[in-house]
Motif scaffolding. Structure first.
Motif, short mmCIF file in Angstrom:
data_model
loop_
_atom_site.label_atom_id
_atom_site.label_comp_id
_atom_site.label_asym_id
_atom_site.label_seq_id
_atom_site.Cartn_x
_atom_site.Cartn_y
_atom_site.Cartn_z
N GLY A 123 51.53 35.75 31.79
CA GLY A 123 52.73 35.37 32.29
C GLY A 123 53.48 35.89 33.04
N LYS A 124 54.03 36.16 31.78
CA LYS A 124 55.74 37.58 32.64
C LYS A 124 54.20 38.50 33.70
N ALA A 125 53.89 38.88 33.10
CA ALA A 125 52.81 40.35 34.04
C ALA A 125 52.35 39.43 35.50
N ALA A 126 51.90 38.41 35.66
CA ALA A 126 52.12 37.59 37.03
C ALA A 126 53.21 37.35 37.47
N LEU A 127 54.21 36.89 36.82
CA LEU A 127 56.35 37.06 37.72
C LEU A 127 56.40 38.54 37.42
N LEU A 128 56.55 39.01 37.06
CA LEU A 128 56.40 41.05 37.40
C LEU A 128 55.23 41.20 38.66
N ALA A 129 54.42 40.63 39.01
CA ALA A 129 53.58 41.20 39.73
C ALA A 129 53.32 40.95 41.62
N ALA A 130 54.04 39.54 40.91
CA ALA A 130 54.50 39.08 42.40
C ALA A 130 55.76 39.73 42.71
N MET A 131 57.32 40.07 41.70
CA MET A 131 58.10 40.44 42.14
C MET A 131 57.71 41.96 42.62
N ALA A 132 56.89 42.83 42.62
CA ALA A 132 56.83 43.91 42.40
C ALA A 132 56.40 43.49 43.81
N ALA A 133 54.74 43.28 44.04
CA ALA A 133 54.83 42.88 45.70
C ALA A 133 55.61 42.93 46.36
N GLN A 134 56.68 41.78 45.90
CA GLN A 134 57.93 42.23 47.26
C GLN A 134 58.48 43.12 47.10
N PHE A 135 58.61 44.14 46.24
CA PHE A 135 59.63 45.34 46.43
C PHE A 135 58.37 46.43 47.19
N GLY A 136 57.49 45.84 47.21
CA GLY A 136 56.81 47.81 47.69
C GLY A 136 56.04 48.50 46.21
N ALA A 137 56.64 47.43 44.60
CA ALA A 137 56.10 48.31 44.15
C ALA A 137 54.74 48.10 43.20
N THR A 138 54.49 49.19 42.64
CA THR A 138 52.80 48.50 41.72
C THR A 138 52.81 47.96 40.06
N LEU A 139 52.15 47.55 39.55
CA LEU A 139 52.50 46.98 38.18
C LEU A 139 50.75 47.46 37.55
N VAL A 140 51.22 48.05 36.20
CA VAL A 140 49.38 48.27 35.63
C VAL A 140 50.72 47.80 33.73
N ALA A 141 49.10 47.02 33.81
CA ALA A 141 48.93 45.86 32.43
C ALA A 141 48.00 46.14 31.44
N ASN A 142 49.28 46.56 30.47
CA ASN A 142 48.42 46.59 29.06
C ASN A 142 48.38 45.92 28.28
N GLU A 143 47.16 45.79 27.95
CA GLU A 143 47.07 44.67 26.31
C GLU A 143 46.22 45.16 25.52
N ILE A 144 46.22 45.35 24.33
CA ILE A 144 45.07 45.77 23.06
C ILE A 144 44.10 44.61 22.92
N GLN A 145 44.22 43.33 22.94
CA GLN A 145 43.72 42.67 22.26
C GLN A 145 42.39 42.12 23.91
N PRO A 146 41.18 42.90 23.77
CA PRO A 146 40.78 42.80 25.16
C PRO A 146 40.16 40.91 25.76
N HIS A 147 40.68 40.19 24.92
CA HIS A 147 40.04 38.96 24.51
C HIS A 147 41.45 38.14 25.85
N ARG A 148 42.29 39.07 25.53
CA ARG A 148 43.90 38.75 25.50
C ARG A 148 44.51 39.01 26.82
N ALA A 149 42.99 40.88 27.25
CA ALA A 149 43.22 41.31 28.30
C ALA A 149 42.83 40.56 29.24
N ARG A 150 41.82 39.91 29.02
CA ARG A 150 40.87 38.96 30.31
C ARG A 150 41.73 37.71 30.78
N LEU A 151 42.57 37.31 29.62
CA LEU A 151 43.51 36.15 30.36
C LEU A 151 44.56 37.18 31.41
#
Length: 531
Positions: free
Chosen positions: A334-362
């Motif tokens: 949830g926070k990653a998606a909001l951050l990414a949407a904000m990053a798109a508006q600012f011209g930034a990029t996002l890396v999303a890191n998650e330790i659990q594979p099933h949560r990474a798929r989410l």
């Protein structure tokens, strides 16, 4: 209530009248696995205080689905909010029946502590000696008697029918006797008895408002530590027991509230604080097109605010263009998606890191609507290692640290019964390591947001203080000011006044509260690595 009025528990099989007769209960199971009473095994007619015509032969679908959810929560550590909706859909339970099942399920989970205390007055054995399924049936009956507008006769008879269908005839007789004892006392009088039996005020609040005592004490300490009056504890515990509103996030640049096709006639109201927040009134979020395609999502308003605050902090000599942002613990997204949407508006990029594979798929699913090129990658890895592997690589880092989740008990009421004080030692060690890694990964002049969905001091202030004690390259930012800049702006340019401690109680971090702000109890501390 005297011990003479209690109902014998009959051990883990729940049938008090058969204790000491030499059968274990397993011999009394019928071909379908349901337990038969000893009387029926001996060929005798079962004795009941109900006339035959008054005894329900089968229970209704709403009560059955509530019972099945409680069993999954107990047996599989499942979360009710993930189990109940698909069960309702699978069994085609809709409308008022679905509403009844939802209230019965969540209400029973929230108020389990109070109901267990009541039931303990009506049974002569520790509740832990009862069969777990029988105890769940009793809790469901107690909620109907003490927490819902169900007539007593219907609450008892329908719950007995549920017991008969779910756990057998013998336990059903036991359930009938216990619930009749519960129904003999008015709900208000039960509260008076529970309060009088408690050793102190906090313990009384804990049992009446259905929280483990250690959680109530931790929350009281958190109120004081975050600059609030400890007298608010009762309001806070009651807020944990109130069903939260469904809040959506309209991800910036992806969806507009005026787009009728995106919302499909959903009944929406603006949120209180965040410009991205919308309150969904009386609709299923899964039926909203913008939610289905990822342009919007279900996200608490406090969660939105702390994310927007990080995105809005000025970075020295930067307008956002070309910045790299990192979500260190990104699941479920949830926070990653909001951050990414904000990053798109600012011209930034996002890396999303998650330790659990099933949560990474989410996370990947949550990011499905983000424009190409904004998300560098969704990776599976240990956030504690990122700082050493990528030192000084990011302009903004979000540390949404794993925590006890005691700030979101209104959304996941079963969590309060799963946590133990011993969890804090493991979690706070992890939180320190993640924050230290984030501070290593951020560039000089960059910003780190330390976030938890818990107000507990050991997980919030003490983690930050301990990590900063070991380094001289980090400074605290004015987090309340950053949060206020993230608030929604009215057409006249004004912003809402968000209640935060002031004067002698003012702090440089932010703690939100369900009883004050109507959000989950999110904590935010903003830190900058010195240039």
């Amino acid at each position: 209530m005297s011990n003479n009025s209690r109902v014998p528990s009959g051990g883990r099989n729940g049938g008090g009248s058969e204790r000491g007769r030499g059968d274990s209960g397993y011999e009394r199971r019928d071909a379908r696995g349901r337990q038969r009473s000893a009387a029926r095994v001996r060929g005798e007619r079962p004795v009941s205080r109900q006339a035959p015509g008054e005894r329900a032969k089968r229970t209704d679908a709403a009560r059955t689905v509530a019972f099945d959810v409680l069993r999954q929560v107990d047996e599989s550590d499942a979360y009710a909010n993930l189990v109940l909706p698909p069960l309702l859909a699978e069994r085609r339970i809709r409308g008022r029946d679905a509403g009844f099942a939802t209230e019965l399920t969540y209400g029973t989970l929230r108020m389990r502590g109070r109901y267990d205390a009541v039931l303990a007055h009506c049974v002569d054995r520790p509740l832990g000696d009862l069969d777990p399924a029988v105890l769940d049936v009793l809790r469901l009956g107690a909620h109907q008697l003490l927490g819902m507008r169900v007539p007593s006769h219907a609450a008892v008879s329908e719950t007995v029918a549920l017991a008969r269908a779910g756990v057998g005839a013998g336990p059903a007789q036991f359930v009938n006797a216990v619930l009749r004892r519960v129904s003999e006392v008015e709900p208000g009088e039960w509260l008076e008895r529970l309060t009088a039996a408690a050793p102190d005020e906090v313990s009384a609040l804990a049992v009446v408002e259905s929280h483990p005592a250690w959680i109530a004490r931790s929350l009281r300490e958190a109120l004081a530590g975050h600059g609030r009056d400890v007298a608010e504890l009762g309001d806070l515990l009651r807020a944990d027991n109130a069903a939260p509103r469904v809040t959506l996030v309209a991800r910036p640049g992806l969806v507009d509230t005026s787009d009728d096709d995106a919302w499909h006639d959903a009944d929406l109201l603006p949120g209180t604080w965040a410009p991205t927040a919308l309150v969904l009134d009386g609709n299923d979020p899964g039926a909203v097109p913008a939610v289905r395609d990822g342009r919007a999502g279900v996200q608490d308003e406090g969660s939105q605010l702390v994310t927007l605050a990080l995105a809005g902090v000025p970075i020295e000599d930067s307008d956002g263009e070309g910045e790299r942002w990192l979500d260190l613990c990104a699941g479920p997204g949830g926070k990653a998606a909001l951050l990414a949407a904000m990053a798109a508006q600012f011209g930034a990029t996002l890396v999303a890191n998650e330790i659990q594979p099933h949560r990474a798929r989410l996370v990947e699913r949550a990011l499905q609507a983000i424009p190409d090129g904004v998300v560098e990658e969704v990776r599976t890895g240990d956030g504690r290692e990122v700082g050493a592997a990528e030192p000084s690589s990011y302009d903004r880092v979000l540390v949404d640290a794993p925590c006890t989740g005691l700030g979101a008990l209104r959304r996941r009421p079963e969590s309060r019964w799963r946590r133990a004080p011993s969890d804090l030692a493991t979690l706070t060690g992890l939180q320190r390591e993640l924050l230290a890694s984030a501070l290593d990964a951020v560039k000089p002049g960059g910003v780190v947001a330390y976030v938890t969905c818990s107000p507990v001091l050991a997980e919030t202030q003490l983690v930050v203080t301990d990590v900063l004690r070991r380094r001289d390259d980090v400074e605290r930012l004015d987090t309340p000011a950053a949060l206020r800049r993230a608030l929604r702006t009215a057409p006249d340019g004004s912003r809402p006044e968000i209640p935060l401690p002031a004067g002698d109680k003012a702090r440089d971090d932010v703690q939100l509260w369900p009883h004050v702000h109507g959000t989950d109890a999110m904590h935010l501390t903003l830190l900058r690595k010195k240039s």
